[in-house]
Design a protein around this motif. Structure first.
Motif, PDB file in Angstrom:
ATOM      1  N   UNK A  38     -15.870  -3.695 -20.689  1.00 40.14           N
ATOM      2  CA  UNK A  38     -16.499  -3.481 -19.927  1.00 40.14           C
ATOM      3  C   UNK A  38     -16.289  -3.793 -18.609  1.00 40.14           C
ATOM      4  N   UNK A  39     -17.510  -2.992 -17.545  1.00 44.86           N
ATOM      5  CA  UNK A  39     -17.466  -3.261 -16.291  1.00 44.86           C
ATOM      6  C   UNK A  39     -17.587  -4.920 -16.106  1.00 44.86           C
ATOM      7  N   UNK A  40     -17.102  -5.455 -14.793  1.00 41.79           N
ATOM      8  CA  UNK A  40     -16.878  -7.487 -15.014  1.00 41.79           C
ATOM      9  C   UNK A  40     -18.734  -7.817 -14.680  1.00 41.79           C
ATOM     10  N   UNK A  41     -19.513  -6.887 -14.017  1.00 42.43           N
ATOM     11  CA  UNK A  41     -20.657  -6.935 -13.468  1.00 42.43           C
ATOM     12  C   UNK A  41     -21.538  -7.133 -14.954  1.00 42.43           C
ATOM     13  N   UNK A  42     -21.017  -5.593 -15.894  1.00 46.04           N
ATOM     14  CA  UNK A  42     -21.725  -5.492 -16.832  1.00 46.04           C
ATOM     15  C   UNK A  42     -21.391  -6.383 -18.685  1.00 46.04           C
ATOM     16  N   UNK A  43     -20.139  -7.243 -18.067  1.00 45.48           N
ATOM     17  CA  UNK A  43     -19.935  -8.062 -19.086  1.00 45.48           C
ATOM     18  C   UNK A  43     -20.839  -9.236 -18.498  1.00 45.48           C
ATOM     19  N   UNK A  44     -21.175  -9.725 -17.194  1.00 38.96           N
ATOM     20  CA  UNK A  44     -21.660 -10.249 -17.008  1.00 38.96           C
ATOM     21  C   UNK A  44     -23.650 -11.047 -17.623  1.00 38.96           C
ATOM     22  N   UNK A  45     -23.742  -9.490 -17.045  1.00 44.90           N
ATOM     23  CA  UNK A  45     -25.448  -9.797 -17.314  1.00 44.90           C
ATOM     24  C   UNK A  45     -25.317  -9.487 -18.726  1.00 44.90           C
ATOM     25  N   UNK A  46     -24.075  -9.927 -19.965  1.00 37.78           N
ATOM     26  CA  UNK A  46     -24.766  -9.240 -21.195  1.00 37.78           C
ATOM     27  C   UNK A  46     -23.788 -10.417 -22.071  1.00 37.78           C
ATOM     28  N   UNK A  47     -23.622 -11.757 -20.857  1.00 35.56           N
ATOM     29  CA  UNK A  47     -23.638 -12.929 -21.087  1.00 35.56           C
ATOM     30  C   UNK A  47     -23.880 -14.131 -22.309  1.00 35.56           C
ATOM     31  N   UNK A  48     -24.793 -13.971 -22.086  1.00 33.97           N
ATOM     32  CA  UNK A  48     -25.798 -14.870 -22.885  1.00 33.97           C
ATOM     33  C   UNK A  48     -25.530 -13.858 -25.115  1.00 33.97           C
ATOM     34  N   UNK A  49     -25.694 -12.714 -24.794  1.00 36.55           N
ATOM     35  CA  UNK A  49     -25.968 -11.637 -26.350  1.00 36.55           C
ATOM     36  C   UNK A  49     -24.434 -11.669 -26.527  1.00 36.55           C
ATOM     37  N   UNK A  50     -23.572 -12.121 -25.045  1.00 39.29           N
ATOM     38  CA  UNK A  50     -22.355 -11.960 -26.082  1.00 39.29           C
ATOM     39  C   UNK A  50     -21.868 -13.916 -26.486  1.00 39.29           C
ATOM     40  N   UNK A  51     -22.300 -14.699 -25.784  1.00 42.14           N
ATOM     41  CA  UNK A  51     -22.346 -15.821 -26.229  1.00 42.14           C
ATOM     42  C   UNK A  51     -23.004 -16.358 -28.092  1.00 42.14           C
ATOM     43  N   UNK A  52     -23.879 -15.763 -28.051  1.00 35.37           N
ATOM     44  CA  UNK A  52     -24.769 -15.748 -28.858  1.00 35.37           C
ATOM     45  C   UNK A  52     -24.360 -14.536 -30.861  1.00 35.37           C
ATOM     46  N   UNK A  53     -23.814 -13.415 -30.221  1.00 30.41           N
ATOM     47  CA  UNK A  53     -23.435 -12.166 -30.558  1.00 30.41           C
ATOM     48  C   UNK A  53     -21.989 -12.335 -31.649  1.00 30.41           C
TER      49      UNK A  53
END
Lengths: 370, 370
Positions: A201-216
């Motif tokens: 993803x774009x870097x900012x989108x990855x950042x926007x979903x960081x918590x979700x990615x960390x959890x899932x």
């Protein structure tokens, strides 16, 4: 699938009830339209005698009506849907006199068009233009009443071009619009969820979903690419990757959305400005935007911010841009809550003017209601 | 331009009146939404006992509501604007249960998207697809409730691809939408009106504006080109030519519109079909569409038409297409006024079936209300 004509007495009774309500709604909408016509007449009359300006569209009045609609709403329609309906009712009533004419950064089908429709309703006459400064010029020339330009994009950051154009323009900001943007996790048609070993993803989108990615997806590699569209394109042909992108990208590259709205902040949005030639009266819930030029030097920014915090002013945004004059100076774009006509804002402004080389007020305007 | 806060007592009184009306409209819209919720409950309940289907969106019912709105409207809002507002109110109420999902021939920003929004209102969930048969497939698969495809374009004629797709599909036509299309006369920024010696446009657009051209530009040469967009493009770089095209072309090539709406028929429009899996009940003002296969031979078409005229059926369209089976046969696409459940229509259908090799009913559906 054949549907039958209903003969269920309960249904028929409810339909009659709806028809009765509709007739009443219709009568009231026309009564409202009549009032709007009388407002226009009174304004034209008053203008002849110099007592009143004949501006039909008042951003602060629209904002107040919508704020009231949302405050008194009891459902079952939710506040936002109800306000959207009133936006359209106001748009239709206003168009009885003269539809608002609005230029926006095109082409058609962009988020900016969506923002223009959201703010002015479907009775506005909208005109797509192909560059931000064309939108400014069209409004300056009086060919349209307002312009709509993007100013902050949560995925791509600030639209610097819009800010820079304000430096050489006398247009005011008359309003703001926010569009909510959602991020989804998507994969190609032949990808199995278990096989996913990386996410693009774009870097900012990855950042926007960081918590979700960390959890899932804690063990999945995150790879930043140039845009969300590029992420979706890549995933289309890879069997072990997922992309984070918007709905349009999933459609374009025929991907399956496997998790919806994974952004950490539910209010993830893109912001647009309404530009015009109008000074807008307070609506009770306003924002003010400034450009402040400061000399370069230690403590300059702190010095500036202190002027605001001293008067308990809530700054909502600060952008720093190099000054176009090329000297050793910076230009700050500042948004804060409050209207220039409020006392504590005036006090703060006096202090800002003392500390700055130059202050340009871009406008006080109602905060986005919807 | 600074606007003053008003202290005009007449204006303040009118604003109070509007605020009172708004509160009442809001109360009624919520009452309507509650009724819609109860309708949904009754339908779900009835479905459990097998008494009623649980289809929430009924095209004939929507058409009837809008017909009634237009019939009882007394202004000042005109009938069409009022119906548009009710379309949105119905769209919002329906979405309380479940938003209608609609696929359309994309990309975003096309007339087809406009048609989908016009028909289903802004609460519908729309999805652009890139080909007409993709729209059909998506509806057939049940991934969306309805599809929207163009079928007649007053500038480019019939969209044959849509008709041909019906040959191999079991989908029904559930409704139609019309969008009005306007033609304008436009010139480049450096062109003087007096210097115009030729006018470019698509042949059908020239034909649509023939009377206007005869009256206003009798000595100007008319040159047919491939599309209106091409006409606009040419004019952009010629100093003695004008183009006839739509608003978007003028914007795209930065031309000045010097005469608006020069089409001879004010109802110049493009037509779209709503496709779905639903058999639609009569609304009282309906159309029926058929595909009729006939053997080739003298008098075949006359024979077919006679079956309709005998029962005073008003045919609104007839298209002839070669049969896909490749035998000596033709396929006719026929639209006429009336619903399959009306007696005279049934009589005519019996006769058509006698004379035809094959008859396929594409659907009876409400005529476009707006």
């Amino acid at each position: 699938m054949a549907t039958k004509p209903t003969n269920n007495p309960e249904l028929l009774k409810l339909r009659d009830e709806i028809d009765g309500i509709d007739a009443e709604i219709q009568r009231l909408i026309n009564a409202r339209a009549e009032c709007a016509q009388r407002v226009a007449e009174v304004k034209l009359e008053a203008r002849k005698s110099g007592l009143e300006d004949a501006v039909f569209y008042r951003p602060e009045r629209e904002a107040q009506v919508l704020q009231r609609v949302m405050a008194r709403n009891s459902g079952p329609l939710d506040n936002e849907d109800m306000a959207k309906l009133f936006r359209e009712i106001m748009s239709a009533c206003l168009a009885l006199e003269k539809p608002v004419e609005v230029a926006y950064l095109g082409p058609e089908g962009t988020f900016t068009q969506q923002a223009a429709m959201k703010h002015f309703g479907q009775w506005a006459k909208t005109k797509p233009l192909l560059a931000i400064d064309e939108v400014f010029r069209e409004v300056e020339a009086g060919a349209v009443n307002y312009g709509v330009v993007p100013v902050e994009n949560s995925t791509e950051g600030v639209v610097n071009h819009t800010l820079d154009t304000f430096l050489n323009s006398n247009l005011k900001i008359c309003g703001e619009v926010e569009l909510r943007i959602h991020q989804h996790l998507m994969i190609g048609k032949n990808t199995q969820q278990k096989a996913i070993s990386r996410v693009y993803s774009h870097q900012q989108s990855l950042a926007q979903c960081r918590k979700w990615l960390d959890a899932h997806m804690p063990h999945v590699e995150r790879i930043a690419v140039n845009s969300n569209a590029e992420a979706a394109k890549r995933v289309h042909s890879e069997w072990n990757a997922a992309a984070i992108a918007g709905e349009m990208a999933a459609e374009l590259y025929d991907l399956d959305i496997i998790h919806q709205k994974i952004e950490d902040r539910p209010d993830n949005s893109t912001r647009f400005l309404i530009i015009g030639q109008q000074y807008v009266q307070p609506s009770g819930n306003d924002k003010t935007s400034l450009i402040v030029s400061m000399r370069n030097g230690p403590g300059v920014l702190f010095n500036l911010l202190e002027a605001f915090s001293k008067h308990s002013i809530d700054m909502t945004r600060l952008e720093t841009r190099p000054s176009p004059s090329g000297s050793w100076a910076y230009v700050f774009f500042i948004d804060f809550k409050g209207h220039l006509e409020e006392e504590h804002v005036q006090k703060a402004m006096l202090e800002v003017r003392e500390r700055a080389v130059e202050v340009k007020v871009l406008g006080s305007y109602p905060m986005a209601v919807l």
